[in-house]
Write a protein that holds these residues in place. Structure first.
Motif, PDB file in Angstrom:
ATOM      1  N   ARG F   3       0.802  -1.224   0.000  1.00 50.31           N
ATOM      2  CA  ARG F   3       0.000   0.000   0.000  1.00 50.31           C
ATOM      3  C   ARG F   3       0.828   1.264   0.000  1.00 50.31           C
ATOM      4  O   ARG F   3       0.533   2.210  -0.714  1.00 50.31           O
ATOM      5  CB  ARG F   3      -0.886   0.025   1.244  1.00 50.31           C
ATOM      6  CG  ARG F   3      -2.204  -0.631   0.964  1.00 50.31           C
ATOM      7  CD  ARG F   3      -2.996  -0.664   2.200  1.00 50.31           C
ATOM      8  NE  ARG F   3      -4.124  -1.533   2.017  1.00 50.31           N
ATOM      9  CZ  ARG F   3      -4.611  -2.320   2.941  1.00 50.31           C
ATOM     10  NH1 ARG F   3      -4.037  -2.349   4.115  1.00 50.31           N
ATOM     11  NH2 ARG F   3      -5.635  -3.059   2.701  1.00 50.31           N
ATOM     12  N   ASN F   7       0.561   4.220  -2.693  1.00 47.72           N
ATOM     13  CA  ASN F   7       0.149   5.574  -2.376  1.00 47.72           C
ATOM     14  C   ASN F   7       1.167   6.590  -2.864  1.00 47.72           C
ATOM     15  O   ASN F   7       0.825   7.655  -3.340  1.00 47.72           O
ATOM     16  CB  ASN F   7      -0.032   5.721  -0.865  1.00 47.72           C
ATOM     17  CG  ASN F   7      -1.228   4.916  -0.412  1.00 47.72           C
ATOM     18  OD1 ASN F   7      -2.098   4.652  -1.222  1.00 47.72           O
ATOM     19  ND2 ASN F   7      -1.248   4.516   0.834  1.00 47.72           N
ATOM     20  N   ARG F  11       0.444   9.582  -5.922  1.00 49.05           N
ATOM     21  CA  ARG F  11       0.537  11.053  -5.919  1.00 49.05           C
ATOM     22  C   ARG F  11       0.807  11.593  -7.310  1.00 49.05           C
ATOM     23  O   ARG F  11       0.460  12.702  -7.641  1.00 49.05           O
ATOM     24  CB  ARG F  11       1.618  11.491  -4.936  1.00 49.05           C
ATOM     25  CG  ARG F  11       1.083  11.554  -3.508  1.00 49.05           C
ATOM     26  CD  ARG F  11       2.160  11.635  -2.463  1.00 49.05           C
ATOM     27  NE  ARG F  11       1.692  11.003  -1.225  1.00 49.05           N
ATOM     28  CZ  ARG F  11       2.423  10.233  -0.461  1.00 49.05           C
ATOM     29  NH1 ARG F  11       3.668   9.960  -0.783  1.00 49.05           N
ATOM     30  NH2 ARG F  11       1.912   9.698   0.625  1.00 49.05           N
ATOM     31  N   THR F  14      -3.260   9.457 -10.371  1.00 45.35           N
ATOM     32  CA  THR F  14      -4.203   8.562  -9.691  1.00 45.35           C
ATOM     33  C   THR F  14      -4.672   7.402 -10.560  1.00 45.35           C
ATOM     34  O   THR F  14      -4.546   6.241 -10.199  1.00 45.35           O
ATOM     35  CB  THR F  14      -5.444   9.348  -9.241  1.00 45.35           C
ATOM     36  OG1 THR F  14      -5.007  10.458  -8.498  1.00 45.35           O
ATOM     37  CG2 THR F  14      -6.332   8.461  -8.389  1.00 45.35           C
ATOM     38  N   LEU F  18      -3.456   3.486  -9.929  1.00 40.07           N
ATOM     39  CA  LEU F  18      -4.434   2.632  -9.255  1.00 40.07           C
ATOM     40  C   LEU F  18      -4.512   1.282  -9.964  1.00 40.07           C
ATOM     41  O   LEU F  18      -4.578   0.249  -9.339  1.00 40.07           O
ATOM     42  CB  LEU F  18      -5.814   3.293  -9.261  1.00 40.07           C
ATOM     43  CG  LEU F  18      -6.046   4.312  -8.153  1.00 40.07           C
ATOM     44  CD1 LEU F  18      -7.349   5.047  -8.400  1.00 40.07           C
ATOM     45  CD2 LEU F  18      -6.043   3.658  -6.788  1.00 40.07           C
ATOM     46  N   ARG F 134      -7.281  -8.277   5.446  1.00 39.51           N
ATOM     47  CA  ARG F 134      -8.704  -8.420   5.720  1.00 39.51           C
ATOM     48  C   ARG F 134      -9.458  -8.789   4.460  1.00 39.51           C
ATOM     49  O   ARG F 134      -9.086  -8.373   3.359  1.00 39.51           O
ATOM     50  CB  ARG F 134      -9.289  -7.114   6.273  1.00 39.51           C
ATOM     51  CG  ARG F 134      -8.745  -6.710   7.626  1.00 39.51           C
ATOM     52  CD  ARG F 134      -9.573  -5.554   8.196  1.00 39.51           C
ATOM     53  NE  ARG F 134      -9.699  -4.479   7.213  1.00 39.51           N
ATOM     54  CZ  ARG F 134     -10.502  -3.427   7.361  1.00 39.51           C
ATOM     55  NH1 ARG F 134     -11.264  -3.327   8.455  1.00 39.51           N
ATOM     56  NH2 ARG F 134     -10.558  -2.489   6.443  1.00 39.51           N
ATOM     57  N   GLN F 138     -14.543  -3.664   1.824  1.00 37.66           N
ATOM     58  CA  GLN F 138     -13.550  -2.668   1.440  1.00 37.66           C
ATOM     59  C   GLN F 138     -12.400  -3.272   0.621  1.00 37.66           C
ATOM     60  O   GLN F 138     -11.798  -2.575  -0.190  1.00 37.66           O
ATOM     61  CB  GLN F 138     -13.013  -1.950   2.680  1.00 37.66           C
ATOM     62  CG  GLN F 138     -14.038  -0.947   3.212  1.00 37.66           C
ATOM     63  CD  GLN F 138     -13.524  -0.170   4.403  1.00 37.66           C
ATOM     64  OE1 GLN F 138     -13.768  -0.569   5.537  1.00 37.66           O
ATOM     65  NE2 GLN F 138     -12.825   0.921   4.160  1.00 37.66           N
ATOM     66  N   ILE F 141     -13.840  -2.788  -2.694  1.00 37.94           N
ATOM     67  CA  ILE F 141     -14.043  -1.375  -3.042  1.00 37.94           C
ATOM     68  C   ILE F 141     -12.720  -0.687  -3.352  1.00 37.94           C
ATOM     69  O   ILE F 141     -12.643   0.175  -4.228  1.00 37.94           O
ATOM     70  CB  ILE F 141     -14.835  -0.681  -1.901  1.00 37.94           C
ATOM     71  CG1 ILE F 141     -16.292  -1.137  -1.946  1.00 37.94           C
ATOM     72  CG2 ILE F 141     -14.709   0.827  -1.966  1.00 37.94           C
ATOM     73  CD1 ILE F 141     -17.129  -0.702  -0.767  1.00 37.94           C
ATOM     74  N   ASP F 142     -11.665  -1.091  -2.653  1.00 36.36           N
ATOM     75  CA  ASP F 142     -10.338  -0.486  -2.894  1.00 36.36           C
ATOM     76  C   ASP F 142      -9.810  -0.788  -4.294  1.00 36.36           C
ATOM     77  O   ASP F 142      -8.857  -0.152  -4.745  1.00 36.36           O
ATOM     78  CB  ASP F 142      -9.334  -1.025  -1.865  1.00 36.36           C
ATOM     79  CG  ASP F 142      -9.403  -0.248  -0.560  1.00 36.36           C
ATOM     80  OD1 ASP F 142     -10.211   0.696  -0.468  1.00 36.36           O
ATOM     81  OD2 ASP F 142      -8.657  -0.578   0.372  1.00 36.36           O
ATOM     82  N   MET F 143     -10.396  -1.756  -4.978  1.00 35.30           N
ATOM     83  CA  MET F 143      -9.911  -2.144  -6.304  1.00 35.30           C
ATOM     84  C   MET F 143     -10.669  -1.464  -7.448  1.00 35.30           C
ATOM     85  O   MET F 143     -10.363  -1.692  -8.624  1.00 35.30           O
ATOM     86  CB  MET F 143     -10.012  -3.663  -6.458  1.00 35.30           C
ATOM     87  CG  MET F 143      -9.104  -4.415  -5.489  1.00 35.30           C
ATOM     88  SD  MET F 143      -9.580  -6.168  -5.358  1.00 35.30           S
ATOM     89  CE  MET F 143      -9.170  -6.733  -6.995  1.00 35.30           C
TER      90      MET F 143
END
Lengths: 312, 312, 312, 312, 312, 312
Positions: F3, F7, F11, F14, F18, F134, F138, F141-143
Motif C-alpha cells: 500500500r 500511495n 501522488r 491517480t 491505481l 482483511r 472494502q 471497493i479499494d480495487m
C-alpha cells in the motif's frame, strides 16, 4: 311453470331432459347478462371443434375420451400444447380439495363482476322480462350437465367470493356426475366439502356467503389466471394445476399420452435393472440396440392398449 | 412452597385443585405484567356473560355446550354473529395441525411484546416481589385449566416466536384435556406435535426456541389477526380458521346450528331424489308443499335431537 | 380509403371530424371483438346518464364539469358514492406517473385477454371482413377523443403487458388533449413517459413490447381492481388511486365537494386561531354560535363561487 | 364546561395552559380505556428517565436535545442502541410523506383494536361516567402537546384505518408545533397532507374514514412493527424508517453523533485528497500519523461545536 | 467408451464401481464448469472433517451415523449448531413431498445460473474437449452415489426450473438408495413424484421441463436460502425444513440428540403422572430429588441405547 | 507495504497507478476467495469481447461508447438483445436513488455468501498467507477503477446486507468517477446517499452495517435477479431497471439506438401535425410517400450525428 314441466319429464330420464330444460332456460338468461356471447358466437369461435355439440352450442368432447383423460398429467398436456404454440392454457396457485383425484370434464363457464347497482338493476329487469326471476350463482348451477366442470371467474375474491358451500357443492356433484369445480375465487364450508367426493380447485376458503357481485355471463369466454377459457374446453386438473384444452387437440393429446406412459414404463424398467446411467436411457436410449428394443416394446404395448379399449 | 402444597392437593383431585393454585398464582402474576387488566376489569368488560365464571373471573361456557360446539362450522358461527353485528370475530391464514379435528374451548389469552430490557427488568422485579420467580411462557402455561384453549399473541413472530415445542404442547394437552392452541406466532418441532392429538393453529414452524420477547399479559384482551379476543370467549376452529365467540351468543348460536344441520340433511335428501333444480330446494323450497314438508321434518328432527340430549 | 377521407376532413376541424371517423370505424371493430357490447347495450345499461352522449353512445360528462372535477379528492368522491351505496368504484395500488397532477376524463375502455390463436384467428378474420386490417392496441388508441381517459384491462400483466411506450403515450396525449391513462398492466419506457405531461396510472414498467394477448373489447364494461368500469364513467385520480364515477352522480358530487372545500377553509381558519380543541370544531362545531358562524360563512362562500363560475 | 375554561385560559398562553387541560382530561380518559396503564405505572416503567416529566407523567426530553436530534441519522442511533443491547427500537416499511425532512419529537401513543361492540359499549359508558362524551381518535388528538409525535397502533389497517385526513393532520401540526405522525395504519387525503409541512410515516393511503375500531389506550405501551414504544420515547425518523429511543440514552446518543459527524467530515476530506484507498482511512486510519491527525481534528471540532452551542 | 466400461464393471458391484466411474467423469466435468472448485479446494475447505472421504473428495459421514440421524429433529440440530455459533445452516419455505418421512444423506451439490449463450458455448466446448458430450442436469444426476442427497441451486426458478420429473426422480431414488432431493427451484409431474418413496423439498411444481439455464457447478459450495451448503454436508430434513450440518459436528450432535430423546421420554412420563406444573419438570426439574431421579434415568437409558447399538 | 508504495506512486497520477496497485492486489485476493475464477478464466469466457482489456482481464468498453450509452433506454437495449436471443440480461425491482439520472459503466462484480465460520476462517488464513490482512467489502471497493459500476450479489439480504453507507458510497463515487452501484442487497444511510450525485440501485435501506456474510468472490460471474453478470459487462440503468450488456453487442446496440432516437423524433413531429391516426405513422408509416419522407429524414439525421461526433 317451465320448471314443473321439466321436473315431470325429468322423472323419465334425467340427463336428456335436463338438456332440454337448460336450453329453454338458456335463451332468457343470456339475454339478460351484461356481456353478450350468443350460441352462434360460440359456434363461430369454436369452429375447429371436431366433435358434436351440446344443445347450448358447447363442443361435446365424447365420454370415452373424458374417461381416457383421467390418466394424463399436466406434463403430457404441456408437451402437445406447447408444440402447437398454445402456451396460455395452464393455471395454478389453487388449493386442491382432493390431491390425487384427477379433475376431468367439459368447461361450463360463469363470470361475475363487482356489484354496481345501477348496472345490476337493469340486468335483473331484463332477466325478469324474459321470465328469469333471479340472476345468481344458482341460476348458472341449475344449468349444469353431466360431465361438466363448473369454471368460475370471481376475480380472486375471498370474502363474499364463495361460489358454493357444502349444499350447492353436493348439488353440483349430483348434476355433473362428479365433474368438478374450478373457481378463481373461494368456497365456504371447507369441512363439508372435504367429505364430498368431487375434485375442486379454489383460491381460498371463507365463512361468508357470496355477495357484492353480479352475474355477468354464463358460458362466455372467461379468464382464469393467464388462460382464456372457452365453454366446452376439456378441463384436466392434477396436484399441480389445471389445463384448459381446446377440443381440436384432445384426440392427438390422448394418443400422445399413451406413448408417454409406455415410455415411462420402459424407462423405469431399465432403471430397475441398475445397469445404466440416467443419460444412457432417458430421454431416449443412446445405444442403438436399446433404441430398437424400446421401439419394439412401444409397438407391442400400443397394440395391447388398443385391443383392451376396443374390447370394452 | 405454594407449589408443594398445590401438588399435594393435586393428588386428590387434579381439576379442582389446579383452580385453587391457579388463583393463588394469579394475583402476583397479574401484578407484574406490563399492562393491567384485573379480575374486576374482566368481570366488568364481560358483563353480558350468562354463565358462571372460573375462579380467575373468565366466563365459563358450560361443558355440555362445549360438547355441542364440536359439531358447528365456521359458516354457522358467521350466520349468527354477522346478524348481531359482530363482524370482527374470525381469524384465518393459519397452518392447521390436524385438519378435520374441530377445535373447541374457552380462551386463555397470553400476550408477548418485543423485548426491551429496561421494561422487562422492572416487570421481573415486580414479579419477584410478589413471589413469582420467572415470567415466561411457562408461567402462563402452568395456569391452564381443563377446557381451555391457549390463545397467544406473538405478533406473527416466526424465529424465536415459538410458544411451545412438543414437550410443552404435550403438557398443554394434558392440562387442558385436549383443548388446543391458537398462536399468532410459531411453534417448534412440528414432527413431534403431529403425533399429539390436540388441535393447533399457528403461522409457521421454526427450530428456534422462544426468545427476544417479554410476557406482557395473561388473560388480558389480545388481538389475533383482526379479532379482539377476550378471556373466556368460546374458541371454535375448523379447516378454514378460528372463531372467537362472545359467551352471550353461544346458546343461540348452537340452537341455530341444530336447525342448519337439519336443513342440510333435508336439502341433501331432496337433491338425492334427482328431481329438482338447486334453486327449487335451496336455500328454501319454492313450492309451498315442499316448504311444508321441510317444516314438518325440521320439527320432528329437533324433537329427536332434544330427546337424545336429555337422555344423556 | 376511409382514412384518407377522414384525414382530409380532419384538416378542417380535428375534434368534430374525429368523431365522425370514430363512428365509421366503430361498427366494424365491435363486430370483430370476442365479446359483444353494442352501442344500444351501452345506452340501455347507462340509462341513468343525465347528459348528452358521444357518437359512440358513451355518456358525455360536459367539459365544464370535467374542469370542476380537477379540484376534487378521493375522499370527496367517497363521501357521496358510499352514501349512494356505490362501494366498488375505487382502485388503488398503482404507480402514479405525476403525483400532484390530477387525472380527469371520460372512460374509454379497452380489454385484452391471454392470446389463444384459434380464437384470435377468427376474430381477425371477422375484422378483415369488416375492413379492419389489424386488431391491436393501436386499433383502440386511434379511436380516442379529446377528454378521454384510456382505461385498459390487461389483467395485471407485466412482461408483454405494456399498453404504450413513449411514442404512443405522446399520441394519446395529443388525441385526448392530455386526458390520461389507467392500465391494470404495464407501460414501457418510463424515462420517456416521465417527460410527457399527462397523468398515468400503471402497475409496473417493463422494457418488453405488448404481446401474447388479444384485443377482446373496446368500450365494453371492464374490471380494474375491484371496480366495474363502464365506458363514459368520469375518471378521477389523485396521489392515492382512481375513482370511476357513474355519470348520474357527477353533478351532485361536485356540488358537495364545493361545500367540503369551504368547510376545510373554515376549519383551518379556526384551527389557526389556536383557541380550540380539534373536537370543538371538527367535524362540526359543538358551540351553537360557532355553528351559526360556519353556516353564514358557507352561504357567503357558495355564492361567491357561483358568481365566479357564471362570470367565466 | 371544562373546555370553556380551558379555552379562556388558552388565550393567555397556549402551551402552558394546554398542559393543564390535558391533565384534567387525562384522568377520565384513562379510566375509561380497556387496558389500564396509570400515570404511576408510566413513572415506574420509565424510572431510568433522567429528565423532567410532562404533567401526564411522560419523560420530557428537553427542547434543546430535540433540536440537536434533527441532525442524526438512523445509523447513528443504531450504533449506540445496539451497543446497549436495545435491538428492537427500529421500524420501517412506511410510506414517508416528506423524504428529506427529519421527524423528531416525544412519543404520544394511541392504541386501537378491532371493534367489538359489547366491549366498546362498556368503555364508552365508563367514559361518560367520567365526563368524557366521546372516545374517538379526536379524544386523543385533543391531548397533544408541542413537541409530541403522534404514534398510533392501528394494527396495519388500511380501509377504515385512517387516523387523520388533511383537517386533523393540520390540527396535529398546529398542536404539536410540527411534531409529526407515525401510524401503523393509514391516512386519508394524501394530496391534502402533501401540502402540509409536517413529517408523517404511514402504511397506506385510503379514501375511507376511520371506523370499525375502538380506542383502547392513550399513552400506553404500544407495538409498532417490532418495537415496543413507551410514551415519552424520543422519536426520530429519516428516509429509511423510525427509531423510538428510550430517554436514558438520548444524551449519550447525541454526543456520539457529534463525533460521527466530525468523523464523516474528516473521512470525506481525506477521500477528496485522492491519495488513499478507502481501507486506509475508513473506518479508522491505519497509518498512526493519520490517526493522530484525525484525533486532533476531532478534538478541535468538538470544541468548536460546544462553543457554538453555548453561545446560543 | 468410458461408459461402456463402467457399465460392464457395474454388473459386478454397483456401489463401488459407480464411484470409480464418477471419478473418471468428475475431472472433465469440473474442468468445464464456469466456477472452479477443485477436489483439493474441497479438501482444504473441509479440513475439519473427521471422517473418510468419498473418491470425489467429499467428506463421507459414515452409514451408521446416517442411520442414527433419521431419529433427530430440527430442534435438536439447532441446539448444537447455535451453541457452536453456526446460525446459518437452516432453510425452510419448501413444499415437502412426504411429510413425516425424514430426509437424511450427504450433500451432492449442483448449481445453475441463468442462460447466457456466449458463456455456455465456451463451457460446452471445454466440456467436449474433455470428453463430456452434454452439460445438463443429467450430467450431475449420473454422478450420484448411494447415501447422497441431491442439493440444487436453481435460484428459486419455477417455470423451466424443474430439476426432475418422475422419470429422473425415480432414477435419483435408485442411484442414491432413497437419499432425497432439495431444490431451490421446482419439480414437474407432482402426481408421479407422489408415488415414489423418497423425500423431496422444492419451492413449486410446474409442467414445463428445465430450460433457459446453464449448469455452472457440480459439488461446489452453493446457497440454499440463507445457507452456504458444502458438498458432503449432512442433510437432515423434517416437516419444518432442512438442516445442512458440517461433518465436524455430526457425532456430537447425534450424541446430544440421544440425551434429548431420553429427556423427552422422562418429561412426558412425569407429565403423565399429572402431579406437576410444567415449570416444575421442564426444561429441568426444580426439585433436587426429581433432578437426581432424572439423572439416574438418563444414565440407565444411555447405557441401554449403547448396548442396543453395539449388538447390531 | 504494498500500500505505501501504491500511495506514493498515486501522488503522481491517480488513475494509471491505481491500475497497477489493483493488479498487485488482485492476485492474493483471488487466491483467497472461496470460488476461483482466474484472469485467464475471465479472458476465456469473454472471448467475444471486441475491445481492449483492463489489467485485471475485464473487457474495457471504450470511454466514448460509455458516453454514448448515457442516451439509451431499456427498450432500445431490449430490442437488440432479444433479437440476439439474449433474454436474461435485465433485472428490476430495485429502489432507484436518483430517478432520471442514467447509470452507465463497466461491471466490477463482488459476491458474498452467508457467514459460515469454518469456511471463512480458512479463506482468511489463505488471504493472510498472501499478504491480504482483511477480506471485507472494502477489499473489493479499494480495487474499483474509473468507469466501473460496483455490482454486488448480497442475495437480497436487508439487515446486515448493507454494502455501503454514505462514507464508502462517497469513496466509490470518487474512485469510479461517478460510475454507480447495483446491489442485490441493501445500503445504509439513505439520507446521506441522497446527497451524493451517483446512480444507485438497491433492494432496501437499513441502519445496520454489513455483517454475518463472507466475501466469496471478486470479479467472478454473479447472479443479479435473473441475470448472469460477467465482469466487464456494460451496465446501463434507467428508471425501470438495469441491463447488463455483453461487450460484443455494445457497438451494434448504440448504432441501433441512434436510429430509434431519430425514429422517435420523426414520429413525434408527425403526431404534432395532428393529421394522422397513430397507426398511420407508428411503428412505420403506411403511406409509401410518408415512408420515403421518413427514410430521407433518417439518412440526413444520421449524417448530422456522425459529423457532430467526429468533430469532438
Amino acid at each position: 311453470m317451465i320448471r314443473t314441466q321439466c321436473n315431470r319429464l325429468a322423472r323419465l330420464s334425467t340427463i336428456v331432459v335436463l338438456d332440454v330444460c337448460a336450453i329453454a332456460l338458456l335463451v332468457p338468461v343470456t339475454a339478460a347478462q351484461l356481456l353478450t356471447f350468443s350460441k352462434q358466437d360460440l359456434i363461430d369461435y369454436t369452429a375447429q371443434n371436431p366433435f358434436d355439440r351440446l344443445p347450448d352450442g358447447r363442443p361435446r368432447v365424447p365420454d370415452d375420451l373424458l374417461e381416457r383423460a383421467r390418466g394424463i398429467s399436466s406434463e403430457e398436456v404441456w408437451a402437445v400444447l406447447q408444440q402447437k404454440g398454445f402456451n396460455n392454457q395452464y393455471a395454478d396457485g389453487f388449493q386442491v380439495l382432493h390431491p390425487g383425484k384427477t379433475l376431468v370434464g367439459r368447461a361450463f363457464t360463469v363470470q361475475f363482476m363487482p356489484l354496481r347497482s345501477d348496472i345490476d338493476d337493469i340486468a335483473k329487469a331484463k332477466a325478469r322480462d324474459h321470465g328469469v326471476p333471479r340472476l345468481t350463482n344458482q341460476t348458472a348451477i341449475d344449468m349444469l350437465q353431466p360431465g361438466d366442470v363448473l369454471v368460475v371467474d370471481l376475480f380472486g375474491k375471498k370474502a363474499n367470493g364463495t361460489i358454493v358451500g357444502d349444499n350447492l357443492f353436493y348439488y353440483v356433484m349430483k348434476a355433473t356426475h362428479g365433474g368438478g369445480l374450478v373457481v378463481d375465487g373461494s368456497i365456504r364450508d371447507l369441512d363439508g366439502l372435504s367429505e364430498i367426493d368431487m375434485p375442486a380447485y379454489f383460491r381460498a376458503a371463507d365463512p361468508t356467503p357470496i355477495g357484492n357481485v353480479m352475474l355477468t355471463g354464463i358460458n362466455v369466454p372467461v379468464r382464469i389466471g393467464a388462460v382464456t377459457v372457452m365453454p366446452g374446453d376439456l378441463v384436466v386438473g392434477d396436484r399441480e394445476g389445471v389445463y384448459f384444452i381446446p377440443p381440436q387437440f384432445v384426440k392427438e393429446l390422448l394418443d400422445h399420452a399413451d406413448e408417454i406412459h409406455i415410455h415411462d414404463e420402459w424407462t423405469k424398467m431399465k432403471f430397475d435393472e441398475g445397469k445404466y446411467k440416467s443419460s444412457e436411457i432417458y430421454s431416449s436410449p443412446t445405444d442403438p440396440k436399446l433404441q430398437q428394443e424400446y421401439q419394439e416394446y412401444l409397438k407391442k404395448r400400443l397394440e395391447e392398449i388398443r385391443k383392451q379399449r376396443s374390447s370394452k
